[in-house]
Motif scaffolding. Structure first.
Motif, mmCIF file in Angstrom:
data_model
loop_
_atom_site.group_PDB
_atom_site.id
_atom_site.type_symbol
_atom_site.label_atom_id
_atom_site.label_comp_id
_atom_site.label_asym_id
_atom_site.label_seq_id
_atom_site.Cartn_x
_atom_site.Cartn_y
_atom_site.Cartn_z
ATOM 1 N N ASP A 202 36.841 46.754 42.926
ATOM 2 C CA ASP A 202 37.017 45.403 43.782
ATOM 3 C C ASP A 202 35.408 44.476 43.681
ATOM 4 O O ASP A 202 34.516 45.172 44.112
ATOM 5 C CB ASP A 202 37.146 45.915 45.232
ATOM 6 C CG ASP A 202 37.428 44.647 45.848
ATOM 7 O OD1 ASP A 202 36.966 43.457 45.686
ATOM 8 O OD2 ASP A 202 38.359 44.959 46.930
ATOM 9 N N ALA A 203 35.712 43.413 43.225
ATOM 10 C CA ALA A 203 34.419 42.454 42.862
ATOM 11 C C ALA A 203 33.588 42.362 44.300
ATOM 12 O O ALA A 203 32.323 42.353 44.338
ATOM 13 C CB ALA A 203 34.857 41.213 42.458
ATOM 14 N N ALA A 204 34.391 42.236 45.343
ATOM 15 C CA ALA A 204 34.094 42.247 46.804
ATOM 16 C C ALA A 204 33.085 43.371 47.272
ATOM 17 O O ALA A 204 32.008 43.513 47.755
ATOM 18 C CB ALA A 204 34.795 41.764 47.734
ATOM 19 N N THR B 123 36.623 35.605 36.074
ATOM 20 C CA THR B 123 37.851 36.684 35.682
ATOM 21 C C THR B 123 38.903 35.528 35.415
ATOM 22 O O THR B 123 39.707 35.982 34.553
ATOM 23 C CB THR B 123 37.946 37.520 37.220
ATOM 24 O OG1 THR B 123 36.936 38.265 37.296
ATOM 25 C CG2 THR B 123 39.361 38.476 36.580
ATOM 26 N N THR B 124 39.026 34.510 36.274
ATOM 27 C CA THR B 124 40.311 33.745 36.217
ATOM 28 C C THR B 124 39.927 32.380 35.178
ATOM 29 O O THR B 124 40.749 31.783 34.879
ATOM 30 C CB THR B 124 40.501 33.046 37.603
ATOM 31 O OG1 THR B 124 39.410 32.556 37.981
ATOM 32 C CG2 THR B 124 41.172 33.828 38.438
ATOM 33 N N HIS B 125 38.631 32.340 34.401
ATOM 34 C CA HIS B 125 38.317 31.653 33.487
ATOM 35 C C HIS B 125 37.927 32.174 32.151
ATOM 36 O O HIS B 125 36.632 32.242 31.872
ATOM 37 C CB HIS B 125 37.359 30.384 33.888
ATOM 38 C CG HIS B 125 37.890 29.721 34.975
ATOM 39 N ND1 HIS B 125 38.115 29.994 36.211
ATOM 40 C CD2 HIS B 125 38.436 28.407 35.037
ATOM 41 C CE1 HIS B 125 38.741 29.123 36.933
ATOM 42 N NE2 HIS B 125 38.728 28.004 36.383
ATOM 43 N N ASP C 210 40.198 40.290 33.938
ATOM 44 C CA ASP C 210 41.169 39.855 34.737
ATOM 45 C C ASP C 210 41.511 40.391 36.110
ATOM 46 O O ASP C 210 41.010 41.326 36.608
ATOM 47 C CB ASP C 210 42.291 39.588 33.766
ATOM 48 C CG ASP C 210 43.073 41.012 33.248
ATOM 49 O OD1 ASP C 210 44.013 41.174 34.000
ATOM 50 O OD2 ASP C 210 42.728 41.598 32.322
ATOM 51 N N LEU C 211 42.313 39.708 36.605
ATOM 52 C CA LEU C 211 42.794 40.014 37.892
ATOM 53 C C LEU C 211 43.673 41.423 37.842
ATOM 54 O O LEU C 211 44.535 41.258 36.946
ATOM 55 C CB LEU C 211 43.485 39.155 38.908
ATOM 56 C CG LEU C 211 42.587 37.766 39.130
ATOM 57 C CD1 LEU C 211 43.301 36.800 40.048
ATOM 58 C CD2 LEU C 211 41.380 38.177 40.223
ATOM 59 N N GLU C 212 43.412 41.981 38.908
ATOM 60 C CA GLU C 212 44.501 43.351 38.917
ATOM 61 C C GLU C 212 45.887 42.730 39.030
ATOM 62 O O GLU C 212 46.016 42.249 40.143
ATOM 63 C CB GLU C 212 43.866 44.476 39.759
ATOM 64 C CG GLU C 212 44.261 45.820 39.440
ATOM 65 C CD GLU C 212 44.029 46.623 40.470
ATOM 66 O OE1 GLU C 212 44.952 47.001 41.261
ATOM 67 O OE2 GLU C 212 42.837 46.880 40.650
ATOM 68 N N SER D 58 38.314 40.502 49.323
ATOM 69 C CA SER D 58 38.568 41.259 48.265
ATOM 70 C C SER D 58 39.172 40.647 47.011
ATOM 71 O O SER D 58 39.931 39.894 47.194
ATOM 72 C CB SER D 58 39.780 42.311 48.792
ATOM 73 O OG SER D 58 40.384 43.131 47.705
ATOM 74 N N VAL D 59 38.293 41.047 45.852
ATOM 75 C CA VAL D 59 38.965 40.676 44.494
ATOM 76 C C VAL D 59 39.243 41.700 43.585
ATOM 77 O O VAL D 59 38.072 42.111 43.025
ATOM 78 C CB VAL D 59 37.867 39.610 43.921
ATOM 79 C CG1 VAL D 59 38.579 39.005 42.561
ATOM 80 C CG2 VAL D 59 37.583 38.305 44.875
ATOM 81 N N PRO D 60 40.349 42.245 43.563
ATOM 82 C CA PRO D 60 40.663 43.293 42.677
ATOM 83 C C PRO D 60 40.599 42.795 41.457
ATOM 84 O O PRO D 60 41.614 41.798 40.869
ATOM 85 C CB PRO D 60 42.098 43.661 43.157
ATOM 86 C CG PRO D 60 42.339 43.261 44.354
ATOM 87 C CD PRO D 60 41.657 41.805 44.357
#
Ligand code: HEM
Length: 402
Positions: free
Chosen positions: A136-138, A254-256, A374-376, A394-396
């Motif tokens: 989790d990036a957070a 992660t999204t780019h 990438d995102l989980e 939270s950013v999994p």
């Protein structure tokens, strides 16, 4: 008030906090200052005017002006560096600047007598997290920033969780007296109680920031009454802001994937990625100022005693400043350091060098691993909803070897 333009939007309603950008666009199109009937404040949505307000601290006062309610201005903000003007502000800012200036920060990234090296700490922490293919990036961001800032402040690790919670609550009190504000009052009060009652010169680490504040009070550089508000500047301003900035930067990378590739191949720096994330998703979306005398802003008349709400988050998306790609995440964008997410003028963020040092150290350490991000797929990022803060709880993330 009869001025126009005006809007009845609730800037602090959940759907707006989830995605404020369509509202910001409408406000920017309406004018340089738009009166918000519900909050009785002038929104300042464009970059140029937000910058002008922040730099003109004689007309746009921070005293009694930062938060939207008289209660918050009178209680949590009175006597703080953030909510003072002129000489009083300079006096309160001096001890913070001594701890947070670029030279002090350079020391933290080289070898430091008390064993804290921000870059080395980031490398170790990141290696531990990316060794698991999901994290989790957070959580990583919180781990990093709390490790560094708790140590620098000199407070015991046992209070870190409470401090983080209470700081978020304190930021809710900058907004209107909505439900989020009311439920946050006890936690914000707990922070002040803790600083007032539990922190003592002998309970903080010798050589730490807070220790230095006690020493400054002892040798008369600051008043004893200044110590708690100055401590509050560290505990409130110093952690969540950077945690959210770092989490958001990781989310955006992660999204780019193309931007992550630029970073991985050295076509952009970690610091540029962090700054671009700050422009796009300012961790503090808005703060207020009190109009000290009748004035005009971009042709709109503002009266003495009225309040303005500077929308850092909207300024960062203003196409008048950033062109047609204002909504895009481009870490190679020229001039990305000209955003207002760290403020401008005399109240510009005192901790900006430390924030950038920590966030860039983590992003740089991540980019040194041969991983795709990438995102989980099974778990969604969770937004943090706060009256002024923006970011994620939270950013999994999934990290796969390249
Ligand atoms: C990316 C992370 C951060 C962001 C986005 C941020 C944002 C801001 C902003 C927008 C202001 C200006 C407030 C105004 O215009 O009235 C500010 C002021 C301030 N920040 Fe930060 N901040 C960050 C990190 C930090 C850190 C790490 C510290 C300390 C350890 C810190 C301490 C302060 C202080 C003391 C002020 C008040 C300065 C003054 O009024 O003169 N900030 N911050």
């Amino acid at each position: 008030v009869t001025h126009s333009p005006r809007s009845d939007v609730d800037l602090f309603a959940d759907p707006v906090l989830e995605n404020p950008f369509p509202v910001y666009e409408q406000l920017r199109e309406m004018g340089p200052a738009v009166y918000l009937d519900r909050h009785q404040v002038w929104a300042i949505p464009r970059h140029e005017d937000a910058d002008a307000v922040l730099r003109d601290d004689e007309v746009f006062s921070s005293v009694n002006g930062l938060a939207l309610t008289p209660e918050a201005n009178a209680t949590i903000l009175a006597g703080t560096v953030l909510a003072s003007d002129g000489r009083e502000h300079a006096r309160l800012r001096r001890p913070l600047s001594q701890q947070l200036n670029p030279r002090a920060m350079q020391k933290l990234s080289r070898d430091c007598p008390d064993g804290l090296n921000v870059e080395e700490h980031a490398r170790q922490l990141v290696a531990g997290y990316v060794a698991y293919d999901r994290f989790d990036a957070a959580e990583l961001a919180q781990h990093m920033v709390a490790d560094v800032v708790m140590r620098l402040m000199g407070l015991p690790d046992s209070v870190r969780k409470d401090l983080l919670n209470n700081a978020k609550a304190t930021f809710n009190l900058f907004g209107p007296a909505n439900a989020r504000y009311r439920t946050s009052q006890p936690a914000a009060a707990a922070m002040l109680l803790y600083l007032n009652e539990s922190v003592r010169p002998e309970t903080v680490r010798p050589g730490s920031w807070i220790h230095a504040l006690y020493q400054a009070a002892e040798n008369g550089t600051i008043d004893e009454a200044d110590v708690v508000p100055l401590m509050n500047a560290y505990t409130t301003a110093g952690m969540d802001t950077t945690i959210l900035a770092l989490t958001t930067t990781i989310h955006l990378l992660t999204t780019h994937p193309q931007q992550w590739a630029h970073l991985r191949t050295g076509r952009a720096t970690a610091e540029a990625a962090v700054r671009e994330a700050l422009r796009l998703e300012a961790p503090i979306q808005g703060f207020g100022r009190r109009v000290a005398r009748d004035t005009t802003l971009g042709g709109t008349a503002l009266r003495e005693g009225e309040q303005v709400w500077v929308l850092y988050g909207s300024a960062g998306r203003d196409p008048r400043k950033w062109g047609p790609t204002a909504d895009e995440f481009d870490i190679r964008r020229p001039g990305t350091d000209k955003h207002l997410a760290l403020g401008a003028g005399r109240h510009e963020c005192a901790g900006n060098h430390l924030a950038l040092l920590q966030a860039s150290a983590v992003i740089g350490a991540m980019a040194s691993h041969h991983i795709a991000l990438d995102l989980e797929p099974a778990r969604k990022p969770v937004r943090l909803l706060n009256n002024v803060l923006r970011g994620f709880a939270s950013v999994p993330v999934r990290a796969t070897p390249e």
